[in-house]
Design an enzyme around this catalytic site. Structure first.
Site, PDB file in Angstrom:
ATOM      1  N   GLY A  22       0.801   1.893  -8.396  1.00 29.83           N
ATOM      2  CA  GLY A  22       1.392   2.796  -7.422  1.00 29.83           C
ATOM      3  C   GLY A  22       0.553   2.787  -6.158  1.00 29.83           C
ATOM      4  O   GLY A  22       0.030   1.749  -5.754  1.00 29.83           O
ATOM      5  N   CYS A  23       0.407   3.939  -5.537  1.00 33.75           N
ATOM      6  CA  CYS A  23      -0.406   4.047  -4.329  1.00 33.75           C
ATOM      7  C   CYS A  23      -1.837   3.621  -4.618  1.00 33.75           C
ATOM      8  O   CYS A  23      -2.458   4.089  -5.569  1.00 33.75           O
ATOM      9  CB  CYS A  23      -0.374   5.483  -3.814  1.00 33.75           C
TER      10      CYS A  23
END
Length: 447
Positions: free
Chosen positions: A54-55
């Site tokens: 993800g981030c």
């Protein structure tokens, strides 16, 4: 004048000895590769693997906290573009969502550099699985898109195999807790680009910044038994002083490969046993939990001193690990750094008994005693090896073209071969005695 003469003689003797060493078997340790300005704090042994969680801000913070991880860098990987930027990734993702592009976007990733002497890759992989939700497709938390996909991008077949095995182990735990199928992409790394500087160490620079990373709450655990209970090994059947134990699982193709490649031909001095239990023998101690199979653990006096996790057919990598546990520092310098012993100082120069000279790690036969002859060089010399026992490699060091001799079973450096030996081969295998073990025929007969 007398003192000057003595000094001159000493210099001449030193130069002659150095020349003889180079002529026969000397080879210097491999040069340390040059590091870029951003890598000068890392040793030559540092390895790296790339994760998409993800981030990348939260992922960077979580995995940089693992002891043994020396650097974590944010970046972009495994999209179609050879180079990219943060804005490029966001724009392409918008085009993909609108159906205006079929290009593959990069994933936001972190490149984790680690010292394998301080932390196992399996430990890092366990942290990867626990610190995000790998069952979420093309996204993580509220970050949705192919650029936020869960991914492991590898640099070697061994990393690929271990990533796949730990995935399968974690899937069992997730399934028991009611989670769905893992969606993590596992593939070789390509088209990696370092992210912009403001993305590096983002949460260190912005302690209250957005993280957006959450796991499933399911701990990574390997029961090693496919869900069935298996008794631990009985310590009375083992060598308490020094013992190798191979921890296996019932459904483990890597374990079967290790059995076929290594255990079926086992001749090493250290005794070895296998078990389907994830627990050590009663009264013995593992330093940490097992993360994958096979895990080969060396115990001394009932305590773990080293382990080798995972196997994908790289026999020499396993033997090198074991060699660092069994050989002395002087032997290691010869075996793994292409060093040489001082002439006349090695073992077996005066050995006359019938028998075999074997690899000190694997125990594989290298030379028969009836192929040994007195060369006058100060190193054990042979005119013929055991068939299939050696690997030969061109050595252009010291401005000369020579042929290096290595043990085929373990890959260790033994010496060099020259064309000035006796009949019938005319070869002189000039070998460091300290990386040979002699097994007399009478010892074999007593077994």
């Amino acid at each position: 004048m007398a003192m000057k003469t003595v000094n001159l003689i000493a210099v001449i003797v030193t130069l002659v000895v150095a020349g003889l060493l180079a002529m026969f078997v000397l080879r210097p340790p491999a040069a340390t590769p040059l590091l870029s300005s951003g890598e000068k704090h890392m040793s030559a042994d540092v390895q790296s693997i790339v994760f998409g969680m993800g981030c990348f801000w939260g992922a960077e913070k979580r995995l940089s906290a693992i002891p043994g991880v020396v650097d974590v860098e944010s970046g972009y990987a495994n999209g179609d573009a050879s180079k990219t930027s943060y804005d490029d990734v966001l724009e392409l993702e918008r085009q993909i969502k609108r159906g205006r592009s079929e290009a593959r976007n990069h994933a936001e990733v972190i490149k984790v550099s680690f010292d394998p002497k301080k932390v196992e890759l399996a430990t890092i992989l366990a942290a990867f699985w626990e610190n995000h939700d790998p069952t979420q497709v093309d996204g993580q938390g509220n970050d949705i898109g192919t650029n936020y996909r869960s991914a492991i991008y590898t640099s070697t077949p061994e990393q690929q195999a271990l990533a796949e095995q730990t995935r399968d182990i974690y899937q069992q735990s997730l399934t028991r807790e009611g989670f769905g199928k893992i969606a993590t992409e596992i593939a070789p790394l390509k088209n990696y680009t370092r992210a912009e500087e403001y993305h590096q160490d983002y949460l260190v620079k912005n302690p209250n910044g957005y993280c957006g990373l959450g796991g499933t709450g399911v701990k990574y655990a390997m029961d090693g038994s496919g869900g069935q209970a298996h008794p631990a090994l009985d310590p009375a059947t083992l060598n308490a002083e020094r013992q190798l134990i191979v921890f296996e699982a019932e459904t483990c193709p890597y374990c079967e490969k290790f059995k076929n490649d290594v255990l079926s031909k086992w001749k090493a001095d250290v005794p070895v046993a296998t078990t389907l239990s994830a627990q050590p023998p009663k009264g013995w101690t593992l330093e940490k939990a097992l993360f994958a199979t096979p895990t080969i653990v060396l115990f001394k006096n009932g305590r773990e001193v080293s382990r080798y996790t995972g196997y994908n057919g790289e026999q020499q990598a396993f033997w090198k690990w074991l060699g660092f546990q069994l050989l002395t520092p002087a032997q290691q310098r010869i075996a793994f750094e292409q060093g040489t012993e001082v002439p006349g100082s090695g073992s077996h120069l005066d050995e006359k008994r019938p028998g075999f000279y074997v690899d000190p790690i694997t125990g594989a036969n290298l030379f028969r005693s009836d192929a040994k002859f007195e060369s006058g060089t100060g190193w054990p010399s042979f005119f013929n090896p055991v068939e299939g026992a050696l690997e030969l490699r061109v050595d252009n060091s010291h401005g000369m073209r020579r042929v290096e001799v290595l043990s085929k079973s373990s890959g260790i450096h033994l010496g060099h071969v020259f064309d000035d030996g006796p009949p019938p081969t005319g070869k002189r295998y000039c070998i460091n005695g300290n990386v040979l073990k002699f097994v007399p025929d009478e010892a074999v007969a007593k077994q």
